[in-house]
Motif scaffolding. Structure first.
Motif, PDB file in Angstrom:
ATOM      1  N   ASN A  20      -3.659  21.865 -25.163  1.00  0.00           N
ATOM      2  CA  ASN A  20      -4.528  21.773 -24.757  1.00  0.00           C
ATOM      3  C   ASN A  20      -5.151  19.887 -24.934  1.00  0.00           C
ATOM      4  O   ASN A  20      -4.478  19.193 -25.725  1.00  0.00           O
ATOM      5  CB  ASN A  20      -5.847  22.287 -25.651  1.00  0.00           C
ATOM      6  CG  ASN A  20      -4.992  24.039 -24.946  1.00  0.00           C
ATOM      7  OD1 ASN A  20      -4.907  24.746 -23.775  1.00  0.00           O
ATOM      8  ND2 ASN A  20      -5.642  25.337 -26.256  1.00  0.00           N
ATOM      9  N   ALA A  21      -6.467  19.774 -24.356  1.00  0.00           N
ATOM     10  CA  ALA A  21      -6.651  19.026 -24.484  1.00  0.00           C
ATOM     11  C   ALA A  21      -8.363  18.588 -23.708  1.00  0.00           C
ATOM     12  O   ALA A  21      -8.904  19.405 -23.740  1.00  0.00           O
ATOM     13  CB  ALA A  21      -6.486  17.669 -23.999  1.00  0.00           C
ATOM     14  N   ILE A  22      -9.455  17.744 -25.057  1.00  0.00           N
ATOM     15  CA  ILE A  22     -10.891  17.318 -25.039  1.00  0.00           C
ATOM     16  C   ILE A  22     -10.636  15.799 -24.198  1.00  0.00           C
ATOM     17  O   ILE A  22     -10.249  14.887 -24.428  1.00  0.00           O
ATOM     18  CB  ILE A  22     -11.125  18.109 -25.968  1.00  0.00           C
ATOM     19  CG1 ILE A  22     -12.606  17.938 -25.585  1.00  0.00           C
ATOM     20  CG2 ILE A  22     -11.021  17.219 -27.015  1.00  0.00           C
ATOM     21  CD1 ILE A  22     -13.736  18.983 -26.753  1.00  0.00           C
ATOM     22  N   TYR A  23     -11.615  15.283 -23.454  1.00  0.00           N
ATOM     23  CA  TYR A  23     -12.823  14.230 -22.442  1.00  0.00           C
ATOM     24  C   TYR A  23     -13.196  13.793 -23.216  1.00  0.00           C
ATOM     25  O   TYR A  23     -14.511  15.319 -22.097  1.00  0.00           O
ATOM     26  CB  TYR A  23     -11.720  13.783 -21.666  1.00  0.00           C
ATOM     27  CG  TYR A  23     -10.730  13.420 -21.391  1.00  0.00           C
ATOM     28  CD1 TYR A  23      -9.681  14.751 -21.827  1.00  0.00           C
ATOM     29  CD2 TYR A  23      -9.946  13.312 -21.007  1.00  0.00           C
ATOM     30  CE1 TYR A  23      -8.216  14.168 -21.505  1.00  0.00           C
ATOM     31  CE2 TYR A  23      -8.706  12.379 -21.057  1.00  0.00           C
ATOM     32  CZ  TYR A  23      -7.893  12.930 -21.051  1.00  0.00           C
ATOM     33  OH  TYR A  23      -6.348  12.409 -21.285  1.00  0.00           O
ATOM     34  N   LYS A  24     -14.124  14.179 -24.506  1.00  0.00           N
ATOM     35  CA  LYS A  24     -16.038  13.918 -24.270  1.00  0.00           C
ATOM     36  C   LYS A  24     -16.479  11.852 -23.947  1.00  0.00           C
ATOM     37  O   LYS A  24     -15.941  10.934 -24.363  1.00  0.00           O
ATOM     38  CB  LYS A  24     -16.246  14.029 -25.916  1.00  0.00           C
ATOM     39  CG  LYS A  24     -16.590  15.670 -25.939  1.00  0.00           C
ATOM     40  CD  LYS A  24     -16.579  15.409 -27.562  1.00  0.00           C
ATOM     41  CE  LYS A  24     -17.966  15.484 -27.236  1.00  0.00           C
ATOM     42  NZ  LYS A  24     -18.554  17.090 -26.655  1.00  0.00           N
ATOM     43  N   THR A  25     -17.211  11.946 -22.695  1.00  0.00           N
ATOM     44  CA  THR A  25     -17.674  10.722 -22.391  1.00  0.00           C
ATOM     45  C   THR A  25     -19.512  10.462 -22.594  1.00  0.00           C
ATOM     46  O   THR A  25     -19.970  11.467 -22.193  1.00  0.00           O
ATOM     47  CB  THR A  25     -17.956  10.878 -20.989  1.00  0.00           C
ATOM     48  OG1 THR A  25     -18.768  11.326 -20.255  1.00  0.00           O
ATOM     49  CG2 THR A  25     -16.278  10.390 -20.371  1.00  0.00           C
ATOM     50  N   TRP A  26     -19.688   9.510 -22.922  1.00  0.00           N
ATOM     51  CA  TRP A  26     -21.221   9.053 -23.182  1.00  0.00           C
ATOM     52  C   TRP A  26     -21.996   7.901 -22.331  1.00  0.00           C
ATOM     53  O   TRP A  26     -20.881   6.997 -22.591  1.00  0.00           O
ATOM     54  CB  TRP A  26     -21.772   9.478 -24.113  1.00  0.00           C
ATOM     55  CG  TRP A  26     -21.392   9.919 -25.549  1.00  0.00           C
ATOM     56  CD1 TRP A  26     -22.653  11.196 -26.001  1.00  0.00           C
ATOM     57  CD2 TRP A  26     -20.303  10.830 -26.383  1.00  0.00           C
ATOM     58  NE1 TRP A  26     -22.534  11.592 -26.973  1.00  0.00           N
ATOM     59  CE2 TRP A  26     -20.642  11.818 -27.053  1.00  0.00           C
ATOM     60  CE3 TRP A  26     -18.976   9.777 -26.088  1.00  0.00           C
ATOM     61  CZ2 TRP A  26     -19.914  12.288 -28.106  1.00  0.00           C
ATOM     62  CZ3 TRP A  26     -18.156  10.977 -27.021  1.00  0.00           C
ATOM     63  CH2 TRP A  26     -18.452  11.992 -27.894  1.00  0.00           C
ATOM     64  N   PRO A  41     -10.031  25.346 -29.147  1.00  0.00           N
ATOM     65  CA  PRO A  41     -10.279  24.070 -28.818  1.00  0.00           C
ATOM     66  C   PRO A  41     -11.584  23.496 -29.327  1.00  0.00           C
ATOM     67  O   PRO A  41     -12.280  22.499 -29.113  1.00  0.00           O
ATOM     68  CB  PRO A  41     -10.651  24.060 -27.738  1.00  0.00           C
ATOM     69  CG  PRO A  41      -9.553  24.602 -27.123  1.00  0.00           C
ATOM     70  CD  PRO A  41      -9.222  25.773 -28.605  1.00  0.00           C
ATOM     71  N   VAL A  42     -12.941  24.669 -29.189  1.00  0.00           N
ATOM     72  CA  VAL A  42     -13.676  25.200 -29.974  1.00  0.00           C
ATOM     73  C   VAL A  42     -14.047  24.389 -31.731  1.00  0.00           C
ATOM     74  O   VAL A  42     -15.127  23.372 -31.755  1.00  0.00           O
ATOM     75  CB  VAL A  42     -14.987  26.216 -29.782  1.00  0.00           C
ATOM     76  CG1 VAL A  42     -16.121  25.719 -30.223  1.00  0.00           C
ATOM     77  CG2 VAL A  42     -14.727  26.904 -28.350  1.00  0.00           C
ATOM     78  N   ALA A  43     -13.171  24.850 -32.301  1.00  0.00           N
ATOM     79  CA  ALA A  43     -13.546  24.081 -33.700  1.00  0.00           C
ATOM     80  C   ALA A  43     -12.727  22.463 -33.856  1.00  0.00           C
ATOM     81  O   ALA A  43     -13.451  21.859 -34.233  1.00  0.00           O
ATOM     82  CB  ALA A  43     -11.747  24.867 -34.144  1.00  0.00           C
ATOM     83  N   ALA A  44     -11.680  22.496 -32.604  1.00  0.00           N
ATOM     84  CA  ALA A  44     -11.698  20.593 -32.255  1.00  0.00           C
ATOM     85  C   ALA A  44     -12.195  20.142 -31.787  1.00  0.00           C
ATOM     86  O   ALA A  44     -13.012  19.055 -32.156  1.00  0.00           O
ATOM     87  CB  ALA A  44     -10.748  20.570 -30.965  1.00  0.00           C
ATOM     88  N   GLU A  45     -13.470  20.000 -30.929  1.00  0.00           N
ATOM     89  CA  GLU A  45     -15.046  19.504 -29.963  1.00  0.00           C
ATOM     90  C   GLU A  45     -15.608  19.918 -31.712  1.00  0.00           C
ATOM     91  O   GLU A  45     -16.620  18.459 -31.717  1.00  0.00           O
ATOM     92  CB  GLU A  45     -15.388  20.666 -29.408  1.00  0.00           C
ATOM     93  CG  GLU A  45     -16.586  20.195 -28.779  1.00  0.00           C
ATOM     94  CD  GLU A  45     -17.501  20.434 -27.479  1.00  0.00           C
ATOM     95  OE1 GLU A  45     -17.152  22.005 -27.660  1.00  0.00           O
ATOM     96  OE2 GLU A  45     -17.851  19.532 -27.562  1.00  0.00           O
ATOM     97  N   ASN A  46     -15.989  20.893 -32.140  1.00  0.00           N
ATOM     98  CA  ASN A  46     -16.800  20.587 -34.047  1.00  0.00           C
ATOM     99  C   ASN A  46     -16.418  19.464 -34.432  1.00  0.00           C
ATOM    100  O   ASN A  46     -17.144  19.355 -34.949  1.00  0.00           O
ATOM    101  CB  ASN A  46     -16.195  21.894 -34.223  1.00  0.00           C
ATOM    102  CG  ASN A  46     -17.783  23.073 -33.389  1.00  0.00           C
ATOM    103  OD1 ASN A  46     -18.602  22.958 -32.564  1.00  0.00           O
ATOM    104  ND2 ASN A  46     -17.723  24.399 -33.344  1.00  0.00           N
ATOM    105  N   ALA A  47     -15.532  19.651 -34.350  1.00  0.00           N
ATOM    106  CA  ALA A  47     -15.043  18.698 -35.882  1.00  0.00           C
ATOM    107  C   ALA A  47     -15.092  17.103 -35.106  1.00  0.00           C
ATOM    108  O   ALA A  47     -15.367  16.109 -36.289  1.00  0.00           O
ATOM    109  CB  ALA A  47     -13.132  18.670 -36.032  1.00  0.00           C
ATOM    110  N   ILE A  48     -15.031  16.948 -33.805  1.00  0.00           N
ATOM    111  CA  ILE A  48     -15.598  15.458 -33.446  1.00  0.00           C
ATOM    112  C   ILE A  48     -16.712  15.296 -33.659  1.00  0.00           C
ATOM    113  O   ILE A  48     -17.430  14.219 -34.628  1.00  0.00           O
ATOM    114  CB  ILE A  48     -15.050  15.455 -31.527  1.00  0.00           C
ATOM    115  CG1 ILE A  48     -13.445  14.967 -31.482  1.00  0.00           C
ATOM    116  CG2 ILE A  48     -16.195  13.970 -31.256  1.00  0.00           C
ATOM    117  CD1 ILE A  48     -13.524  15.501 -30.472  1.00  0.00           C
TER     118      ILE A  48
END
Length: 412
Positions: free
Chosen positions: A241-247, A314-321
């Motif tokens: 799995n992977a996550i990409y976050k942009t601002w 993935p939710v835990a991974a996003e929360n860690a970010i």
């Protein structure tokens, strides 16, 4: 400090000359003020297609590479959402060959059905290989239209849809060429053991007779302020799995651009950076995670992307970010941590001044920004950023309603 001279031909071509006596090689760069943001939504990928077409032969030179290689020269090009850049390195004694080659394709590119067909197929194959047929290859095809709603940054340089290139006609490409690939829309930089007088003479000989064309006075739609979080979940054949976050972040000339760049280094530059230490090394939530900015001329994006360890929610991974970002918002950096990333930036800028080609490319780019002399103030702008500015940036920009998130999920 990079010194340079500047002059302009009557047809609008801007010329920069940098004298470097430490080498016998000359770098020539022609930067055209055209990128993917100048395309229309129904016909994307044209700037990149033209990067290829410009090597398809011109009126007097059917094969661009052959005469250049015969005199010891090399060349390449790149396209971004903002610009298209062509560059040559060549021994000083053969410099005029570069002027002959570049002026001929600016004056009269040879449009043939065969060249268009060949380059169209090359670009479409590149599209498939880099964006459609490899894991996470379509990330920016998905992220850009998620983050941007009206600005043309909403499509990638490769294009929004491979069919736009497949359906490109000869009339389309000729129109694109005549609109953008002309002297008043270009910056020519020559760096090496050259004198301004001789470069002026060569420019007058090879470029002065080319018709000026029209300047690219673009009026692009302003991206409205994002007011709520956007999320996109996709499922693919993936190894993890992977996550990409942009601002969204301000434009290239904003002081906050430098703050954003340093913040991304605090988060992910090297194995002592915050994201790596906490999320890769200690918690082992990610196998790889990075933070960076897109570097766009118009308002760009701050990006965090990571490959999630198998077995991690993935939710835990996003929360860690998010927890790492909250730390930036609530606790000022210590001076040592900030100075470390400033030192890294400064070393990169100093090393860039050692290579004649990089100097030519950078001078052209800063001239497009408004003044090539800006290149000599970059270190000062990074050094002006303090811990309070990093905290303000995190508080104002790295917030939920300014964020777009793409989740990649493995097919079950």
């Amino acid at each position: 400090m990079i010194s340079f001279d500047r002059f302009q031909l009557d047809n609008g071509l801007k010329v920069l000359v940098h004298h470097d006596a430490t080498t016998q090689m000359v770098a020539m760069n022609i930067l055209y003020n055209v990128g993917a943001r100048d395309e229309i939504p129904e016909k994307t990928g044209f700037a990149h297609l033209f990067e290829h077409l410009m090597f398809g032969g011109s009126a007097n030179i059917p094969r661009y590479d052959e005469p250049l290689e015969r005199v010891g020269g090399e060349n390449n090009a790149f396209t971004s959402n903002d610009v298209t850049s062509y560059y040559i390195t060549i021994p000083k004694t053969n410099l005029e060959t570069a002027f002959w080659l570049e002026s001929d394709r600016m004056l009269n590119l040879a449009f043939s059905k065969k060249s268009l067909e060949v380059q169209r197929n090359v670009v479409m194959e590149e599209f498939r290989q880099t964006h459609l047929n490899q894991p996470f290859g379509d990330a920016w095809l998905l992220l850009r239209p998620l983050a941007y709603t009206v600005h043309p940054y909403r499509w990638s340089t490769i294009g929004a849809d491979i069919n736009h290139i497949a359906q490109a006609t000869m009339e389309d490409v000729k129109d694109f060429y005549h609109r953008f690939y002309n002297p008043c829309n270009a910056i020519l930089t020559v760096a090496g053991p050259v004198e301004t007088a001789e470069i002026r003479e060569l420019c007058e000989k090879w470029f002065a007779e080319i018709p000026a064309g029209l300047p690219n006075n673009r009026r692009l739609p302003l991206e409205p302020v994002q007011t709520e979080a956007r999320n996109l979940h996709v499922e693919r054949d993936l190894p993890c799995n992977a996550i990409y976050k942009t601002w969204h972040i301000p434009h290239r000339l904003s002081p906050m651009y430098y703050t954003a760049d340093l913040t991304s280094d605090v988060l992910s530059a090297g194995e002592s950076s915050r994201l790596y230490v906490e999320l890769v090394k200690k918690q082992q939530l990610f196998s790889d995670i990075n933070a960076y900015i897109t570097g766009s001329l118009d308002p760009g994006l701050f990006v965090i992307s990571g490959k999630i360890m198998n077995g991690t929610d993935p939710v835990a991974a996003e929360n860690a970010i998010s927890k790492i970002i909250v730390e930036l918002q609530e606790q000022p950096l210590n001076e040592r941590e900030l100075q470390k990333v400033k030192n890294r930036i400064e070393s990169m800028l100093v090393f860039a001044e050692l290579k004649v080609l990089e100097k030519a490319l950078n001078l052209s780019m800063y001239e497009l920004l408004g003044d090539a002399g800006l290149i000599n103030n970059e270190i000062d702008k990074y050094n002006a950023v303090d811990a309070a500015a990093i905290m303000r940036f995190a508080q104002e920009m790295l917030v939920e309603n300014n964020c777009s998130t793409l989740f990649y999920h493995m097919k079950s």
